[in-house]
Motif scaffolding. Structure first.
Motif, PDB file in Angstrom:
ATOM      1  N   TRP A 262       2.370 -11.424   0.959  1.00  0.00           N
ATOM      2  CA  TRP A 262       1.060 -11.964   0.528  1.00  0.00           C
ATOM      3  C   TRP A 262       0.394 -10.655  -0.394  1.00  0.00           C
ATOM      4  O   TRP A 262       0.905  -9.623  -0.217  1.00  0.00           O
ATOM      5  CB  TRP A 262       0.131 -12.315   1.622  1.00  0.00           C
ATOM      6  N   ARG A 263      -0.274 -11.272  -1.466  1.00  0.00           N
ATOM      7  CA  ARG A 263      -0.917 -10.289  -2.131  1.00  0.00           C
ATOM      8  C   ARG A 263      -2.307 -10.191  -1.970  1.00  0.00           C
ATOM      9  O   ARG A 263      -3.129 -11.076  -2.680  1.00  0.00           O
ATOM     10  CB  ARG A 263      -0.621 -10.424  -3.914  1.00  0.00           C
ATOM     11  N   PHE A 264      -2.784  -9.348  -1.260  1.00  0.00           N
ATOM     12  CA  PHE A 264      -4.176  -9.122  -0.911  1.00  0.00           C
ATOM     13  C   PHE A 264      -4.997  -8.559  -1.848  1.00  0.00           C
ATOM     14  O   PHE A 264      -6.113  -8.800  -2.485  1.00  0.00           O
ATOM     15  CB  PHE A 264      -4.632  -8.435   0.274  1.00  0.00           C
ATOM     16  N   HIS A 265      -4.523  -7.427  -2.747  1.00  0.00           N
ATOM     17  CA  HIS A 265      -5.054  -6.603  -3.551  1.00  0.00           C
ATOM     18  C   HIS A 265      -4.040  -5.870  -4.339  1.00  0.00           C
ATOM     19  O   HIS A 265      -3.019  -5.288  -3.542  1.00  0.00           O
ATOM     20  CB  HIS A 265      -6.244  -5.836  -2.905  1.00  0.00           C
ATOM     21  N   PRO A 266      -4.326  -5.555  -5.504  1.00  0.00           N
ATOM     22  CA  PRO A 266      -3.447  -4.774  -6.269  1.00  0.00           C
ATOM     23  C   PRO A 266      -3.111  -3.283  -5.825  1.00  0.00           C
ATOM     24  O   PRO A 266      -2.132  -2.646  -5.910  1.00  0.00           O
ATOM     25  CB  PRO A 266      -3.976  -4.375  -7.584  1.00  0.00           C
ATOM     26  N   THR A 267      -4.133  -2.865  -5.088  1.00  0.00           N
ATOM     27  CA  THR A 267      -3.876  -1.678  -4.349  1.00  0.00           C
ATOM     28  C   THR A 267      -3.201  -1.462  -3.021  1.00  0.00           C
ATOM     29  O   THR A 267      -3.417  -0.417  -2.383  1.00  0.00           O
ATOM     30  CB  THR A 267      -5.147  -0.603  -4.181  1.00  0.00           C
ATOM     31  N   GLN A 268      -3.016  -2.759  -2.314  1.00  0.00           N
ATOM     32  CA  GLN A 268      -2.767  -2.788  -1.026  1.00  0.00           C
ATOM     33  C   GLN A 268      -1.400  -2.099  -0.529  1.00  0.00           C
ATOM     34  O   GLN A 268      -0.493  -1.688  -1.302  1.00  0.00           O
ATOM     35  CB  GLN A 268      -2.484  -4.460  -0.740  1.00  0.00           C
ATOM     36  N   ARG A 269      -1.333  -1.765   0.587  1.00  0.00           N
ATOM     37  CA  ARG A 269      -0.359  -0.995   1.419  1.00  0.00           C
ATOM     38  C   ARG A 269       0.239  -2.050   2.449  1.00  0.00           C
ATOM     39  O   ARG A 269      -0.959  -2.032   3.191  1.00  0.00           O
ATOM     40  CB  ARG A 269      -0.360   0.315   1.709  1.00  0.00           C
ATOM     41  N   LEU A 270       1.180  -2.328   2.756  1.00  0.00           N
ATOM     42  CA  LEU A 270       1.785  -3.167   4.131  1.00  0.00           C
ATOM     43  C   LEU A 270       2.573  -2.310   4.952  1.00  0.00           C
ATOM     44  O   LEU A 270       3.559  -1.716   4.399  1.00  0.00           O
ATOM     45  CB  LEU A 270       2.231  -4.439   3.726  1.00  0.00           C
ATOM     46  N   GLU A 271       2.208  -2.232   6.169  1.00  0.00           N
ATOM     47  CA  GLU A 271       2.897  -1.439   7.074  1.00  0.00           C
ATOM     48  C   GLU A 271       3.112  -2.118   8.441  1.00  0.00           C
ATOM     49  O   GLU A 271       2.373  -2.699   9.067  1.00  0.00           O
ATOM     50  CB  GLU A 271       1.989  -0.256   7.533  1.00  0.00           C
ATOM     51  N   PRO A 272       4.686  -2.499   8.570  1.00  0.00           N
ATOM     52  CA  PRO A 272       4.731  -2.950   9.739  1.00  0.00           C
ATOM     53  C   PRO A 272       4.726  -2.396  11.109  1.00  0.00           C
ATOM     54  O   PRO A 272       4.569  -1.060  11.155  1.00  0.00           O
ATOM     55  CB  PRO A 272       6.523  -3.048   9.749  1.00  0.00           C
ATOM     56  N   LEU A 273       4.036  -2.921  12.319  1.00  0.00           N
ATOM     57  CA  LEU A 273       3.558  -2.464  13.196  1.00  0.00           C
ATOM     58  C   LEU A 273       4.482  -2.686  14.451  1.00  0.00           C
ATOM     59  O   LEU A 273       5.532  -3.582  14.342  1.00  0.00           O
ATOM     60  CB  LEU A 273       2.089  -3.028  13.882  1.00  0.00           C
ATOM     61  N   ALA A 274       4.449  -1.893  15.631  1.00  0.00           N
ATOM     62  CA  ALA A 274       5.493  -1.726  16.455  1.00  0.00           C
ATOM     63  C   ALA A 274       5.519  -3.263  17.290  1.00  0.00           C
ATOM     64  O   ALA A 274       6.568  -3.689  17.812  1.00  0.00           O
ATOM     65  CB  ALA A 274       5.146  -0.731  17.482  1.00  0.00           C
ATOM     66  N   ASP A 275       4.338  -3.769  17.303  1.00  0.00           N
ATOM     67  CA  ASP A 275       4.052  -5.241  18.132  1.00  0.00           C
ATOM     68  C   ASP A 275       4.605  -6.483  17.251  1.00  0.00           C
ATOM     69  O   ASP A 275       4.454  -7.197  17.847  1.00  0.00           O
ATOM     70  CB  ASP A 275       2.708  -5.390  18.360  1.00  0.00           C
ATOM     71  N   GLY A 276       4.978  -5.932  16.023  1.00  0.00           N
ATOM     72  CA  GLY A 276       5.381  -7.313  15.262  1.00  0.00           C
ATOM     73  C   GLY A 276       4.390  -7.824  14.254  1.00  0.00           C
ATOM     74  O   GLY A 276       4.552  -8.503  13.503  1.00  0.00           O
ATOM     75  N   GLY A 277       3.260  -7.110  14.119  1.00  0.00           N
ATOM     76  CA  GLY A 277       2.336  -7.388  13.423  1.00  0.00           C
ATOM     77  C   GLY A 277       2.569  -6.547  12.213  1.00  0.00           C
ATOM     78  O   GLY A 277       3.393  -5.855  11.695  1.00  0.00           O
ATOM     79  N   VAL A 278       1.380  -6.559  11.095  1.00  0.00           N
ATOM     80  CA  VAL A 278       1.442  -5.692  10.022  1.00  0.00           C
ATOM     81  C   VAL A 278       0.049  -5.283   9.951  1.00  0.00           C
ATOM     82  O   VAL A 278      -1.051  -6.123   9.943  1.00  0.00           O
ATOM     83  CB  VAL A 278       1.682  -6.805   8.808  1.00  0.00           C
ATOM     84  N   LEU A 279      -0.158  -4.044   9.109  1.00  0.00           N
ATOM     85  CA  LEU A 279      -1.449  -3.387   9.082  1.00  0.00           C
ATOM     86  C   LEU A 279      -1.507  -3.537   7.298  1.00  0.00           C
ATOM     87  O   LEU A 279      -0.531  -2.945   6.590  1.00  0.00           O
ATOM     88  CB  LEU A 279      -1.272  -1.972   9.455  1.00  0.00           C
ATOM     89  N   ALA A 280      -2.493  -4.035   6.732  1.00  0.00           N
ATOM     90  CA  ALA A 280      -2.789  -4.154   5.374  1.00  0.00           C
ATOM     91  C   ALA A 280      -3.984  -3.341   5.042  1.00  0.00           C
ATOM     92  O   ALA A 280      -4.971  -3.561   5.873  1.00  0.00           O
ATOM     93  CB  ALA A 280      -3.096  -5.658   5.177  1.00  0.00           C
ATOM     94  N   THR A 281      -3.861  -2.357   4.123  1.00  0.00           N
ATOM     95  CA  THR A 281      -4.901  -1.513   3.834  1.00  0.00           C
ATOM     96  C   THR A 281      -4.832  -1.469   2.325  1.00  0.00           C
ATOM     97  O   THR A 281      -4.207  -1.542   1.581  1.00  0.00           O
ATOM     98  CB  THR A 281      -4.728  -0.167   4.312  1.00  0.00           C
ATOM     99  N   PHE A 282      -6.025  -1.627   1.762  1.00  0.00           N
ATOM    100  CA  PHE A 282      -6.507  -1.306   0.230  1.00  0.00           C
ATOM    101  C   PHE A 282      -8.021  -0.935   0.128  1.00  0.00           C
ATOM    102  O   PHE A 282      -8.665  -0.930   1.155  1.00  0.00           O
ATOM    103  CB  PHE A 282      -6.410  -2.735  -0.278  1.00  0.00           C
ATOM    104  N   HIS A 283      -8.389  -0.553  -1.094  1.00  0.00           N
ATOM    105  CA  HIS A 283      -9.481  -0.078  -1.355  1.00  0.00           C
ATOM    106  C   HIS A 283     -10.435  -1.160  -2.271  1.00  0.00           C
ATOM    107  O   HIS A 283      -9.747  -1.601  -3.298  1.00  0.00           O
ATOM    108  CB  HIS A 283      -9.837   1.213  -2.016  1.00  0.00           C
TER     109      HIS A 283
END
Length: 328
Positions: A262-283
């Protein structure tokens, strides 16, 4: 070996492009040092790559040549390229962007009219098949306002470095006359003029469907040298501009696969988490539009920050509950 084959096909293409009267199959075979069957396969491969190849009757045989010399070899559009152009025009038309749709269809006709009749005939079956097999899915939403006279005036002002004057029916003072230095246009669910009012350099947006009595003035107006429309767009999740903050979203494991594509935002970073989830961060700014979007993720997303986005989500949920009633 593959490179050698490609080189041989290009060599044959050059021969066919440089020959005034064209080559027969036997002449191709002799020039390339191959048998007639191999020459037939090579001719067919060249014709697939260069559909502008002409076939000339020269009883008792036929001659083949690529017209327009070497300069025209790689310039003939393919059926795939025409299909993409036509699909873009149809997408604009379905969205209500009739001006841009007409511009692309006019371009298509100009390119077709510049092509040789034989090439057009060869393209027609493939192009027809592709157009019948592909369609555009249009999402529900408002049709964007697109008036060619309005867009034409904005483009004229941008090219001539002049300001625009119009009566704006939106904002806190509907009907007030504005004088704007145009920076560009944002196309989307609604179309917006981006520019600065008066002597300000701070970009703002004005909905084009709320613009009336538009005119190009004689007053000089140019965007700042360091302004780019793309950077302006990236300041917000959507159209609305407000404070830019770091957004942190935790996508739960049952939504992780979808989130990674998925593309939330052009500045996004997607980081897989230990529990199988994903951390999405952007400004970004535009928390209200982001909250509206996050409704579509249901129980797959948790807002970690900022607090303003959390509160916006609570407010929107409260509005929805009030409109539809509390559950029994």
């Amino acid at each position: 070996m593959r490179h050698e084959k490609a080189t041989r096909l290009l060599e044959l293409a050059r021969l066919l492009a440089s020959s005034a009267e064209g080559l027969t199959l036997d002449e191709m075979a002799q020039a390339m040092g191959v048998g007639r069957r191999t020459a037939e396969r090579m001719r067919d491969a060249v014709r697939d790559a260069f559909p502008q190849m002409d076939e000339i009757d020269d009883p008792p045989t036929k001659r083949f040549k690529i017209p327009s010399g070497l300069d025209g070899i790689f310039q003939a559009p393919t059926a795939d390229e025409f299909a993409a152009l036509h699909a873009a025009a149809e997408q604009f038309r379905a969205m209500g962007a009739t001006g841009r749709s007409a511009a692309l269809l006019n371009l298509e006709q100009k390119v077709l009219s510049a092509m040789r009749a034989g090439v057009r005939r060869k393209l027609a079956p493939d192009l027809e098949a592709l157009l019948e097999a592909e369609a555009i899915s249009i999402h529900a939403g408002p049709r964007p306002f697109e008036d060619e006279s309005v867009l034409g005036a904005i483009r004229d002002a941008i090219k001539s470095l002049r300001r625009l004057r119009f009566k704006y029916q939106g904002g806190s003072t509907p009907g007030r006359v504005r004088e704007i230095t145009p920076f560009g246009v944002l196309f989307g669910r609604s179309n917006y003029l981006v520019g600065a009012e008066g002597n300000s350099k701070e970009p703002r947006t004005w909905r084009l469907d709320r613009v009336a009595d538009l005119e190009v003035t004689e007053t000089f107006g140019a965007k700042p040298e360091d302004f780019t429309l793309q950077a302006f767009v990236e300041r917000s999740f959507g159209i609305y501009q407000d404070e830019v903050e770091e957004v942190r979203l935790r996508i739960l494991p049952h939504g992780a696969e979808e989130a990674m594509g998925w593309r939330f935002h052009p500045t996004q970073r997607l980081e897989p988490l230990a529990d199988g989830g994903v951390l999405a961060t952007f400004h970004a700014g535009g928390m209200r539009e982001l909250a509206w979007h996050l409704f579509t993720w249901g129980d797959k997303v948790e807002i970690l920050g900022p607090e303003r986005l959390k509160q916006m989500m609570r407010d929107e949920l409260a509005v929805a509950l009030a409109a539809h009633g509390a559950p029994c």
